[in-house]
Design an enzyme around this catalytic site. Structure first.
Site, PDB file in Angstrom:
ATOM      1  N   ASN A   9      -0.588   9.385 -23.303  1.00 11.50           N
ATOM      2  CA  ASN A   9      -1.539  10.782 -22.946  1.00 11.50           C
ATOM      3  C   ASN A   9      -0.991  10.936 -21.708  1.00 11.50           C
ATOM      4  O   ASN A   9      -1.511  10.552 -20.448  1.00 11.50           O
ATOM      5  CB  ASN A   9      -2.704  10.342 -23.027  1.00 11.50           C
ATOM      6  N   LYS A  11      -1.981  14.061 -20.340  1.00  9.85           N
ATOM      7  CA  LYS A  11      -3.195  14.675 -19.814  1.00  9.85           C
ATOM      8  C   LYS A  11      -2.386  15.966 -19.369  1.00  9.85           C
ATOM      9  O   LYS A  11      -1.360  16.636 -19.688  1.00  9.85           O
ATOM     10  CB  LYS A  11      -3.792  13.710 -18.723  1.00  9.85           C
ATOM     11  N   HIS A  95     -11.141  13.031 -27.238  1.00 13.68           N
ATOM     12  CA  HIS A  95     -10.974  12.370 -25.844  1.00 13.68           C
ATOM     13  C   HIS A  95     -12.301  12.368 -25.049  1.00 13.68           C
ATOM     14  O   HIS A  95     -12.853  13.346 -24.701  1.00 13.68           O
ATOM     15  CB  HIS A  95      -9.590  12.647 -25.081  1.00 13.68           C
ATOM     16  N   GLU A  97     -12.635  12.811 -21.947  1.00 13.70           N
ATOM     17  CA  GLU A  97     -12.517  13.867 -20.865  1.00 13.70           C
ATOM     18  C   GLU A  97     -12.963  15.350 -21.626  1.00 13.70           C
ATOM     19  O   GLU A  97     -13.561  16.056 -20.848  1.00 13.70           O
ATOM     20  CB  GLU A  97     -11.141  14.008 -20.084  1.00 13.70           C
ATOM     21  N   GLU A 167     -11.626   3.618 -25.767  1.00 13.03           N
ATOM     22  CA  GLU A 167     -11.308   3.838 -24.537  1.00 13.03           C
ATOM     23  C   GLU A 167     -12.627   3.938 -23.640  1.00 13.03           C
ATOM     24  O   GLU A 167     -13.284   5.032 -23.842  1.00 13.03           O
ATOM     25  CB  GLU A 167     -10.530   5.207 -24.162  1.00 13.03           C
ATOM     26  N   GLY A 173      -8.598   5.448 -15.889  1.00 15.56           N
ATOM     27  CA  GLY A 173      -8.030   6.085 -14.526  1.00 15.56           C
ATOM     28  C   GLY A 173      -8.538   5.133 -13.236  1.00 15.56           C
ATOM     29  O   GLY A 173      -8.637   5.745 -12.309  1.00 15.56           O
ATOM     30  N   SER A 212      -6.715   2.325 -18.236  1.00 20.66           N
ATOM     31  CA  SER A 212      -5.895   1.388 -17.074  1.00 20.66           C
ATOM     32  C   SER A 212      -5.077   0.230 -17.848  1.00 20.66           C
ATOM     33  O   SER A 212      -4.731  -0.651 -17.199  1.00 20.66           O
ATOM     34  CB  SER A 212      -6.887   0.595 -16.341  1.00 20.66           C
TER      35      SER A 212
HETATM   36  P1  13P Z   1      -5.438   5.643 -17.753  1.00 20.59           P
HETATM   37  O1  13P Z   1      -4.498   4.749 -18.629  1.00 20.59           O
HETATM   38  O2  13P Z   1      -4.620   6.461 -16.736  1.00 20.59           O
HETATM   39  O3  13P Z   1      -6.624   4.817 -17.597  1.00 20.59           O
HETATM   40  O4  13P Z   1      -5.930   6.759 -19.083  1.00 20.59           O
HETATM   41  C1  13P Z   1      -6.129   6.105 -20.184  1.00 20.59           C
HETATM   42  C2  13P Z   1      -6.610   7.299 -21.113  1.00 20.59           C
HETATM   43  O5  13P Z   1      -7.518   8.155 -20.843  1.00 20.59           O
HETATM   44  C3  13P Z   1      -5.763   7.694 -22.273  1.00 20.59           C
HETATM   45  O6  13P Z   1      -5.905   8.430 -22.998  1.00 20.59           O
END
Ligand code: 13P
Length: 251
Positions: A9, A11, A95, A97, A167, A173, A212
């Site tokens: 992803n 982002k 997601h 976010e 997740e 992150g 992560s």
């Molecule tokens: P990270 O791997 O940067 O922690 O992000 C995970 C994520 O949100 C993938 O969709």
């Protein structure tokens, strides 16, 4: 046997130039044939990545789609049918976010999931609890409710073609990865919830872990019985890290 899947992803990152560099660098990686791979660039780069990865084993997805599958008066949204038209077969839905920063509801996530399937795309349904919810002992309840709302809207049959990603929000992150045992516990509970509706479908659905994941911790996560691959954020922006994670999934 569930085929391992590693998804990147990207982002809200990248420019045309940096995306071209990443495509080039991915082309130099060795990827195991046993692993299915897909990357999710920003919507504006989907066409560029579809062309750039046309000769590669990596498929391309979008990070979101509209709840309406076809054309509609819905300014700013992109429909699943439009994504299919540009060569995109996968889409992330729900997601954290989008749920937490943009206020997307369980119901909206369910409608997007259904719209993606109506256009023959593979939706990757993201589920996960916040740190406060985990500390309050609500993880299973929160993840169970997120899953139940999609089941109510789209039905168990829809999971024949869908992928689930667990997740935990506190691991995204943050550099804090769930331990393999913490992740496995939730993955097993997700599969168990699906198996109450249809055991065969539950046994076949791939459940990815995200939060992560890096080359150095991927192998121990992927060794768990119900972890079928990863949804990778930051590390997927580096071709060598993404390649190493894919190779870990193939072992
Ligand atoms: P990270 O791997 O940067 O922690 O992000 C995970 C994520 O949100 C993938 O969709």
């Amino acid at each position: 046997m569930r085929r391992p899947l590693v998804a990147g992803n990207w982002k809200m990152n990248g420019t045309r130039a940096s995306v071209a560099e990443l495509i080039e660098a991915l082309g130099q990686q060795e990827f195991p044939e046993s692993v299915e791979m897909v990357v999710f660039p920003s919507c504006v780069h989907v066409g560029q990545v579809v062309s750039g990865l046309a000769d590669s084993a990596i498929a391309v997805g979008a990070q979101d789609c509209a709840a309406e599958p076809g054309f509609a008066a819905l300014t700013g949204e992109v429909s699943a049918s439009q994504l299919v038209d540009v060569g995109c077969g996968w889409v992330l839905v729900g997601h954290s976010e989008r749920r937490l920063i943009l206020g997307e509801s369980d119901e909206m996530t369910g409608r997007k999931f259904k719209a993606a399937l109506a256009c023959d795309m593979t939706p990757v349904l993201c589920l996960g609890e916040t740190l406060e919810q985990r500390q309050a002992g609500q993880t299973l309840e929160v993840v169970g409710r997120q899953l139940a709302s999609v089941l109510a809207i789209a039905g168990i049959g829809s999971f024949e073609k869908a992928v689930v990603a667990y997740e935990p929000v506190w691991a995204i992150g943050s550099g804090l990865t769930a331990t393999p045992q913490q992740a496995q516990e939730i993955h097993a509970a997700i599969r168990e919830q699906l198996s109450h509706e249809d055991k065969r479908i539950a046994d076949g659905v791939r459940i990815l872990y995200g939060g992560s994941v890096k080359a150095e911790n991927a192998a121990e996560l992927f060794a768990m019985a119900d972890i079928d691959g990863g949804l990778i954020g930051g590390a997927s922006l580096k071709a060598n890290e993404f390649g190493a994670i894919c190779r870990a999934a193939g072992n």
